[in-house]
Structure formats: structure tokens, C-alpha cells
Design a protein around this motif. Sequence first.
Motif, PDB file in Angstrom:
ATOM      1  N   SER A  55      -4.727  -8.164  10.002  1.00  0.00           N
ATOM      2  CA  SER A  55      -4.094  -8.646   8.774  1.00  0.00           C
ATOM      3  C   SER A  55      -2.833  -7.835   8.494  1.00  0.00           C
ATOM      4  O   SER A  55      -2.580  -6.790   9.101  1.00  0.00           O
ATOM      5  CB  SER A  55      -5.058  -8.549   7.591  1.00  0.00           C
ATOM      6  N   GLY A  57      -0.347  -6.114   5.309  1.00  0.00           N
ATOM      7  CA  GLY A  57      -0.394  -5.654   3.923  1.00  0.00           C
ATOM      8  C   GLY A  57       0.908  -4.982   3.520  1.00  0.00           C
ATOM      9  O   GLY A  57       1.751  -4.660   4.363  1.00  0.00           O
ATOM     10  N   VAL A  58       1.083  -4.783   2.216  1.00  0.00           N
ATOM     11  CA  VAL A  58       2.270  -4.098   1.687  1.00  0.00           C
ATOM     12  C   VAL A  58       1.824  -3.123   0.610  1.00  0.00           C
ATOM     13  O   VAL A  58       0.799  -3.320  -0.049  1.00  0.00           O
ATOM     14  CB  VAL A  58       3.289  -5.101   1.097  1.00  0.00           C
ATOM     15  N   THR A  59       2.604  -2.048   0.421  1.00  0.00           N
ATOM     16  CA  THR A  59       2.287  -1.080  -0.624  1.00  0.00           C
ATOM     17  C   THR A  59       2.750  -1.548  -1.993  1.00  0.00           C
ATOM     18  O   THR A  59       2.242  -1.100  -3.015  1.00  0.00           O
ATOM     19  CB  THR A  59       2.956   0.269  -0.314  1.00  0.00           C
ATOM     20  N   ASP A  60       3.702  -2.472  -2.022  1.00  0.00           N
ATOM     21  CA  ASP A  60       4.263  -2.979  -3.284  1.00  0.00           C
ATOM     22  C   ASP A  60       4.369  -4.496  -3.166  1.00  0.00           C
ATOM     23  O   ASP A  60       5.062  -5.021  -2.281  1.00  0.00           O
ATOM     24  CB  ASP A  60       5.646  -2.373  -3.528  1.00  0.00           C
ATOM     25  N   GLN A  61       3.669  -5.209  -4.043  1.00  0.00           N
ATOM     26  CA  GLN A  61       3.646  -6.660  -3.974  1.00  0.00           C
ATOM     27  C   GLN A  61       5.030  -7.282  -4.163  1.00  0.00           C
ATOM     28  O   GLN A  61       5.261  -8.434  -3.784  1.00  0.00           O
ATOM     29  CB  GLN A  61       2.681  -7.228  -5.037  1.00  0.00           C
ATOM     30  N   ARG A  62       5.972  -6.522  -4.727  1.00  0.00           N
ATOM     31  CA  ARG A  62       7.321  -7.069  -4.891  1.00  0.00           C
ATOM     32  C   ARG A  62       7.991  -7.346  -3.552  1.00  0.00           C
ATOM     33  O   ARG A  62       8.891  -8.178  -3.454  1.00  0.00           O
ATOM     34  CB  ARG A  62       8.175  -6.106  -5.729  1.00  0.00           C
ATOM     35  N   THR A  64       6.654  -8.846  -1.141  1.00  0.00           N
ATOM     36  CA  THR A  64       6.313 -10.212  -0.709  1.00  0.00           C
ATOM     37  C   THR A  64       7.118 -11.250  -1.479  1.00  0.00           C
ATOM     38  O   THR A  64       7.279 -12.381  -1.021  1.00  0.00           O
ATOM     39  CB  THR A  64       4.814 -10.488  -0.911  1.00  0.00           C
ATOM     40  N   LEU A  65       7.614 -10.857  -2.688  1.00  0.00           N
ATOM     41  CA  LEU A  65       8.411 -11.779  -3.498  1.00  0.00           C
ATOM     42  C   LEU A  65       9.880 -11.732  -3.103  1.00  0.00           C
ATOM     43  O   LEU A  65      10.583 -12.756  -3.136  1.00  0.00           O
ATOM     44  CB  LEU A  65       8.249 -11.437  -4.980  1.00  0.00           C
ATOM     45  N   ALA A  84       5.433  -1.839   4.564  1.00  0.00           N
ATOM     46  CA  ALA A  84       4.773  -3.022   5.130  1.00  0.00           C
ATOM     47  C   ALA A  84       4.030  -2.570   6.386  1.00  0.00           C
ATOM     48  O   ALA A  84       4.592  -1.876   7.229  1.00  0.00           O
ATOM     49  CB  ALA A  84       5.795  -4.108   5.463  1.00  0.00           C
TER      50      ALA A  84
END
Length: 530
Positions: A55, A57-62, A64-65, A84
Motif C-alpha cells: 500500500s 501512505g503519506v504523513t500529511d493528507q494535504r 493527496t489533495l 510519501a
Amino acid sequence: MTSENKLGIVIGGSLSGGIDVRLDGEALVEDMAVGRYVTIQGKTKRFLGMITDVSLGVTDQRLTLTPPAADEKFLAEILSGTAAYGDLKVIPYLVLGNDEKSLLDGPQPVKTIPSHYAPVDIASNEDIEMVFGKEDASHFYVGNPLDMETRLCLNLPELVKRSNGIFGKSGTGKTFLTRTLLVGMLQKGSCVNLVFDMHSEYGWEGTSEKKHKVKALKQLFPDRVAVFTLDGESSRKRKVSVDFEVKIGYDEIEPEDISLLRQTLNLTEQAVEAVYQLRKHFKKNWIKEANNIGDEEDDKKLLDSLSIHESTFQNLKRGLNTLTRLPFIVENAPVKAVDRVLEYLNRNINVVLEFGRYTDITAYILVANLLTRRIYTSYRDRMEQAMAEDAAKPTPLVITIEEAHKFLNPEVASRTIFGTIAREMRKYNVTLLIIDQRPSGIDTEVMSQLGTKITALLDNEKDIDAVLSGISGKNELKGVLAKLASRQQALIFGAAVPMPVAFVPREYDQSIYNEVSRKKISAEEIEELF
């Protein structure tokens, strides 16, 4: 840990749910394949596990935006592996040796998990050899673990101690896998085989994955394999020299054989019960006498005395006519096929029974069930005598059947000899090798008794659940099975292997021919083994 093998570190997880691994910045997510092996170096133990999920993942959801633009490669490279990252789900199966004592004890099942931040490596060829063994007198090379060059070996004497299954949807290479496994059994002399060869693939010659003709068992082991046939004409057309042409006499067919054919012959339950009445009245000549029953008054009185209704008898007679029209069913067989099969098996000569043109399931079920019941009885008597007299036991016998769900479905499994053999494991030195594309059609109790399962790709949810039922880590293995290629990949798990392994089966080609010619074992040598 070498830099080229370094993957990442443990960041969490559980024994039941698996270990979470954070990938190192230099490790490419794209190189992480489901089914691949890794090792985890704990503080006091070293673990061997399988990747079951990958999978991102990212440390900061921003992130992904507002991700980096396609042309911002430098920024993407900076973020990759830090902000990332890639995650792995790893199921630990074994604890490997970390010191001299544990190396001598060998790999052990896991009962704990590594601590946080334990380093994770790609498993080495030496790790796999430590777990599965190297080629020797009992270990046979069956293929290579996914993305590895090391040879995956099976302990065949251990394998044949219990019944086993080979599964996969049509076209995934079940026949190819079966043929390779049978070659290994003959080469290592681990047992003697009786193969009910529905499509004439295992006797003289078979078909490769690329649809080329390949040598089958008789060509590779001419002095240790006998080819029997139900269809002498087909054998002659294919220029196959057979050792015996099978004929089944009316007197050899018993009520138990008809009972198993109830569905294929479209018989009512009353018609099956009538078979037992006729057999009791006419003894061994019951089929001949039943065929002679007509519309005469005396015949009607006879049926009434046997409590057989006219419509029931007509239903039965239509079924019997279907059987007696088969060319290999004769009124009187000159030699009983079961006696000839046993003669060869007792001399440690493997028997492949080809069906030629008679691939109708009725013919297959009748012959396989009829012969197996009698052979099993013979082995049971010999084993009981051997135990009573403390004498030599018969060589382990493996009976190979295709379309297994026809013999082992929930409706009939408890009443067939095949269900009995599967449930008794190796009580009388007889086990099964079943090949099927519909494992969900096989009785759940029988499936649970199979020691080792080799499964290629399955695309039906019920079939997948049936194959994996009762297995620890079922959900994770389900993901591994779903990711197999449609051909030339399989998953093996069960009693004969220390842990599940996804692998690429070895090529069935000249290398197998050469190996067999170098390591042949004679029938006399096998007799000495047992």
C-alpha cells in the motif's frame, strides 16, 4: 543487512493480523510483489514471512489533495520515501536460526512477533533452502518461489502420507502440475501410483503448456509404468503400446457402483434401492437377469415379490442400458481388471488407466469407483495381516483422480470409497491425489482432511473459500491467490511444506528427461525401501 537487500523497518502489527513494514526510501514499491518472502531481524529472533499486501501512505493528507505536478520530478523525488512512502503487510510464519542451537533445531512456527523498528530484508536463497530443503533422495524440485532463483523442493515421502489436492480453474496448468508431481513420486520411489487418466495425458505422452507433445510416465520410466486402457482402438490409433485392455464383466458391477451413478444415470432413489433387491435375488448375475425381465406375467409377479414398482424398474432398466452399451462392459470378462491392476501394483509397477474416447463422466465414475473399492479392500487386508504378523507393509499407494467433485460432493462423499480414503488419511497405506477445478463442490470434511493443497488461479469466490478453509491467515492468502497469473503460477500450503509459498512450476521439458535418466530407481530398489 546488505544495502541491496534492505527493505525497511517494522512499525506495527500483530501476530494474527500481520506485521506492518515501512519501506525504506531507496526501496521501490513497484518491486514489492505479493507472495514474496522477507526476513525480519528481531533482537533475539529472525523471522521469515510473506508479503500479503502492498500500500501507499503519506504523513500529511494535504499531499493527496495537492500532489506535485507531473513535471515536478525533483519535488516528487524529495517527498518519495519520506512524506510519501510505501507500506507492506507481512505475515510471519517461521522463526529461523540465529545461533548454533536454533540452526540445529531447524525453522520453528512463530509464536511471537518482532519488536518495533526491527530491520526487514529480502529473503535470500539460503533462507529458502533452509526452510524447504535441497534436492536429495526424498526432496524433489517442483519450481521456484516468485521472483527468486532458488529451487523449491517438496519432501515427497512426507507428501504422500496424506491425501492431497491440485486445484485451479480450467487452463491454469493443473495437468502440467500433476504430471510433474507424478514424475517426482516415481523418481524418488516414494510410493506406487494408480492414475485414472481421463484425457490420456499421463501414460505414454501428454501435452505441454505450449501444446507440444511431451513424454509422459511410460516413456520416462518404461520398466516401472504400465499403461492400461478402456479403448484399445484409440490406443492403436495413437500408436500407444498398452499392457492390458480393461473389460468389466456384468458380474463385477455391484449395487454400490450403481448408487454412485444415481445422478449421472438419472435414477430415482427407489431405482437404486431396487438394485439391492435384484442383487440379493439374482446374486452376481443380477444385471443379465434384470435385462431379461420383460412384460410377461411371471416377470410382473417377480417384481411384485421384490416390492419393485413397474415404473421404478423401467427407470432402472434405462440406466442399466446406458451402462451396458459401453463397449468395455461385457457379459463375461476373460480377466478381471482389478486382479491385473493389483498384480502390477504389488510388483511396485505404477498403473495409468487411459479412458481413450470414453471420457463421459458415467464411464469414469463407474470404473474408478469399481476398481478403487476392490483395491482398497486388498490393501486393507494386507495391512491388517502385516500388523498382526509384524510383517512388511505394502508400498504406499497414491490414487489419482480427476473431476474429483463428482466422487466427493456432499451428497455422496460419505458413501464413496474415495471419501473413506480421504477421511482415514493413511490408515491402510492408501491416499488420494485429487485434481479439480471446482473445489467448492467437494465435501467440506474431505477438504479439511487433505494434507497439502496446490492451487493455481481460481476466479470463483466459493472455490477460493473452499480451498483456503481452515487455514491460518486465510484472508491474507486469499489476496496472494487472487494475484496469481492465469498460467504457470500456483500457491502450495499444508502438511508437506513448513509455510505457504507462491511459486512458478518448473518447465516440463528436456531438463526433466535428463534428470530422470540420471536418477532412475528400479522397481527392485523400491521394494527394498519398503
